[in-house]
Enzyme design. Sequence first.
Site, PDB file in Angstrom:
ATOM      1  N   ASP A  82       0.851  -1.197   0.000  1.00  0.00           N
ATOM      2  CA  ASP A  82       0.000   0.000   0.000  1.00  0.00           C
ATOM      3  C   ASP A  82       0.889   1.251   0.000  1.00  0.00           C
ATOM      4  O   ASP A  82       1.799   1.381   0.822  1.00  0.00           O
ATOM      5  CB  ASP A  82      -0.859  -0.041   1.276  1.00  0.00           C
ATOM      6  CG  ASP A  82      -1.954   1.012   1.274  1.00  0.00           C
ATOM      7  OD1 ASP A  82      -2.425   1.378   0.180  1.00  0.00           O
ATOM      8  OD2 ASP A  82      -2.345   1.462   2.372  1.00  0.00           O
ATOM      9  N   HIS A 180      -7.765  10.022   3.574  1.00  0.00           N
ATOM     10  CA  HIS A 180      -7.386   9.039   4.592  1.00  0.00           C
ATOM     11  C   HIS A 180      -7.786   9.504   5.985  1.00  0.00           C
ATOM     12  O   HIS A 180      -7.915  10.691   6.232  1.00  0.00           O
ATOM     13  CB  HIS A 180      -5.869   8.805   4.557  1.00  0.00           C
ATOM     14  CG  HIS A 180      -5.407   8.128   3.302  1.00  0.00           C
ATOM     15  ND1 HIS A 180      -4.619   8.739   2.357  1.00  0.00           N
ATOM     16  CD2 HIS A 180      -5.642   6.884   2.827  1.00  0.00           C
ATOM     17  CE1 HIS A 180      -4.378   7.905   1.364  1.00  0.00           C
ATOM     18  NE2 HIS A 180      -5.000   6.768   1.620  1.00  0.00           N
ATOM     19  N   GLY A 181      -7.977   8.554   6.882  1.00  0.00           N
ATOM     20  CA  GLY A 181      -8.158   8.889   8.294  1.00  0.00           C
ATOM     21  C   GLY A 181      -9.607   8.999   8.729  1.00  0.00           C
ATOM     22  O   GLY A 181     -10.534   8.623   8.001  1.00  0.00           O
ATOM     23  N   LYS A 184     -12.944  12.915   7.401  1.00  0.00           N
ATOM     24  CA  LYS A 184     -12.953  13.038   5.946  1.00  0.00           C
ATOM     25  C   LYS A 184     -13.767  14.229   5.456  1.00  0.00           C
ATOM     26  O   LYS A 184     -13.526  14.740   4.372  1.00  0.00           O
ATOM     27  CB  LYS A 184     -13.503  11.748   5.306  1.00  0.00           C
ATOM     28  CG  LYS A 184     -12.673  10.502   5.677  1.00  0.00           C
ATOM     29  CD  LYS A 184     -13.101   9.310   4.866  1.00  0.00           C
ATOM     30  CE  LYS A 184     -12.533   8.002   5.389  1.00  0.00           C
ATOM     31  NZ  LYS A 184     -11.064   7.927   5.355  1.00  0.00           N
ATOM     32  N   HIS A 211      -9.268   4.765  -2.430  1.00  0.00           N
ATOM     33  CA  HIS A 211      -8.564   4.897  -1.140  1.00  0.00           C
ATOM     34  C   HIS A 211      -9.423   5.745  -0.211  1.00  0.00           C
ATOM     35  O   HIS A 211     -10.356   6.415  -0.646  1.00  0.00           O
ATOM     36  CB  HIS A 211      -7.213   5.590  -1.352  1.00  0.00           C
ATOM     37  CG  HIS A 211      -6.162   4.680  -1.913  1.00  0.00           C
ATOM     38  ND1 HIS A 211      -5.046   4.318  -1.210  1.00  0.00           N
ATOM     39  CD2 HIS A 211      -6.084   4.041  -3.106  1.00  0.00           C
ATOM     40  CE1 HIS A 211      -4.312   3.496  -1.939  1.00  0.00           C
ATOM     41  NE2 HIS A 211      -4.922   3.318  -3.115  1.00  0.00           N
ATOM     42  N   GLY A 212      -9.051   5.724   1.055  1.00  0.00           N
ATOM     43  CA  GLY A 212      -9.768   6.572   2.024  1.00  0.00           C
ATOM     44  C   GLY A 212     -11.241   6.219   2.091  1.00  0.00           C
ATOM     45  O   GLY A 212     -12.104   7.090   2.201  1.00  0.00           O
ATOM     46  N   ASN A 254     -10.198   0.399  -0.176  1.00  0.00           N
ATOM     47  CA  ASN A 254      -9.170   0.359   0.875  1.00  0.00           C
ATOM     48  C   ASN A 254      -9.723   0.747   2.239  1.00  0.00           C
ATOM     49  O   ASN A 254     -10.331   1.820   2.392  1.00  0.00           O
ATOM     50  CB  ASN A 254      -8.058   1.353   0.527  1.00  0.00           C
ATOM     51  CG  ASN A 254      -7.113   0.831  -0.527  1.00  0.00           C
ATOM     52  OD1 ASN A 254      -7.429  -0.121  -1.225  1.00  0.00           O
ATOM     53  ND2 ASN A 254      -5.957   1.442  -0.627  1.00  0.00           N
ATOM     54  N   ARG A 260      -8.730   0.276  12.671  1.00  0.00           N
ATOM     55  CA  ARG A 260      -8.098   0.940  13.820  1.00  0.00           C
ATOM     56  C   ARG A 260      -9.157   1.316  14.859  1.00  0.00           C
ATOM     57  O   ARG A 260      -8.946   1.170  16.066  1.00  0.00           O
ATOM     58  CB  ARG A 260      -7.371   2.205  13.361  1.00  0.00           C
ATOM     59  CG  ARG A 260      -6.215   1.929  12.445  1.00  0.00           C
ATOM     60  CD  ARG A 260      -5.560   3.219  11.969  1.00  0.00           C
ATOM     61  NE  ARG A 260      -4.443   2.916  11.085  1.00  0.00           N
ATOM     62  CZ  ARG A 260      -3.519   3.780  10.720  1.00  0.00           C
ATOM     63  NH1 ARG A 260      -3.564   5.017  11.135  1.00  0.00           N
ATOM     64  NH2 ARG A 260      -2.531   3.420   9.925  1.00  0.00           N
TER      65      ARG A 260
HETATM   66  P1  13P Z   1      -9.020   4.878   5.335  1.00  0.00           P
HETATM   67  O1  13P Z   1      -8.167   5.805   6.142  1.00  0.00           O
HETATM   68  O2  13P Z   1     -10.289   5.538   4.924  1.00  0.00           O
HETATM   69  O3  13P Z   1      -9.256   3.578   6.013  1.00  0.00           O
HETATM   70  O4  13P Z   1      -8.209   4.567   3.975  1.00  0.00           O
HETATM   71  C1  13P Z   1      -7.201   3.594   3.966  1.00  0.00           C
HETATM   72  C2  13P Z   1      -6.410   3.612   2.713  1.00  0.00           C
HETATM   73  O5  13P Z   1      -6.730   4.249   1.733  1.00  0.00           O
HETATM   74  C3  13P Z   1      -5.181   2.803   2.710  1.00  0.00           C
HETATM   75  O6  13P Z   1      -4.465   2.972   1.533  1.00  0.00           O
HETATM   76  O1  G3H Z   2      -3.249   5.067   3.602  1.00  0.00           O
HETATM   77  C1  G3H Z   2      -2.579   4.803   4.578  1.00  0.00           C
HETATM   78  C2  G3H Z   2      -2.916   3.618   5.403  1.00  0.00           C
HETATM   79  O2  G3H Z   2      -3.949   3.919   6.303  1.00  0.00           O
HETATM   80  C3  G3H Z   2      -1.674   3.100   6.072  1.00  0.00           C
HETATM   81  O3  G3H Z   2      -1.301   3.966   7.080  1.00  0.00           O
HETATM   82  O4  G3H Z   2       1.101   4.466   6.651  1.00  0.00           O
HETATM   83  O5  G3H Z   2       0.107   4.696   8.944  1.00  0.00           O
HETATM   84  O6  G3H Z   2       0.485   2.430   7.953  1.00  0.00           O
HETATM   85  P1  G3H Z   2       0.203   3.881   7.690  1.00  0.00           P
HETATM   86 ZN    ZN Z   3      -4.590   4.935   0.736  1.00  0.00          ZN
END
Ligand code: 13P
Ligand code: G3H
Ligand code: ZN
Length: 308
Positions: A82, A180-181, A184, A211-212, A254, A260
Amino acid sequence: MPKIDTRGLFEDALKGGYSVGAFNVNNMEIIQGIVEAAEAEKAPLILQISKGARKYARHEYLMKLIEAALEISDLPIAVHLDHGDSYELCRDVIDGGFTSVMIDGSHLPFEENIALVKKVVDYAHPRGVPVEAELGRLAGIEEHVDVSEKDAIYTDPDEAKEFVERTGCDSLAVAIGTSHGAYKFKTEPQLDFERLEKIQEKLEGYPLVLHGASSVLQEFVDECNKYGGELPGAKGVPEHMIERARKMNVCKVNIDTDLRLAMTATIRREYAQNPENFDPRKYLGPARDAIKDMVIHKLQLLGASGKV
Ligand code: 13P
Ligand code: G3H
Ligand code: ZN
């Protein structure tokens, strides 16, 4: 069951109008919870490992844990990098047994992104490894994206076509408003489905990646906050939007934040309710169960249940 790569998974997902869940893994309980869920649902699975996860747990530990999962279950599992941030990292994980990689050059100018992806593709393809790339930027909550800025930040459909043709990448992560996170959206969640539709039209029958895509499930946010956490205003992608996206050639979704949150909410609750306990199995076990239940829910939402 042997490790598989993502190509066959995406072909089936495109035909079936569903998405394969790509879940981030960092330790044994997370891997176990996800794999048990996918087994229960008979769903195809992508386990993905970030550079940070590799640094935290080490490549060898994560690969051995996944090998154990493959030995115990009869589930096809792809092992994916990833957000690879360099050619060297992609090369190392390909040599180390990953079955697919993402090279993330989304922060680079168009031509530089193309050159980097092409270099990774040239290494990966002769070794049978497909490559995910990203075009467009996933904005954070601090960046309010108004209508005029969308064109600068989100994926341009014409560029997407050119990008895929010139790089030979096997799937493309698109920017349509996710990030991400756990934070959003400041206001009402919005994704640019018109843009997604245009990308889908330009890249006919081609696998797209979101993603995200965590929904930031309210039950876990509430549980975290109830037991001493501080996650005010956490907000994710509403589930109906994920369902809509999966019917628009988004065949990889993703998820990390939801894992988490499930884990943290459960551990917080266990600490608060059983202050006398100091056996890690007694809070990591329930956390693993919470991950399993959450992933089952997610696989059903993605339409991936029963697809193995
Ligand atoms: P989330 O933070 O929405 O779970 O997205 C994860 C992600 O895109 C990892 O590549
Ligand atoms: O997109 C990122 C993923 O949530 C992975 O996060 O780089 O903290 O492992 P990380
Ligand atoms: Zn991502």
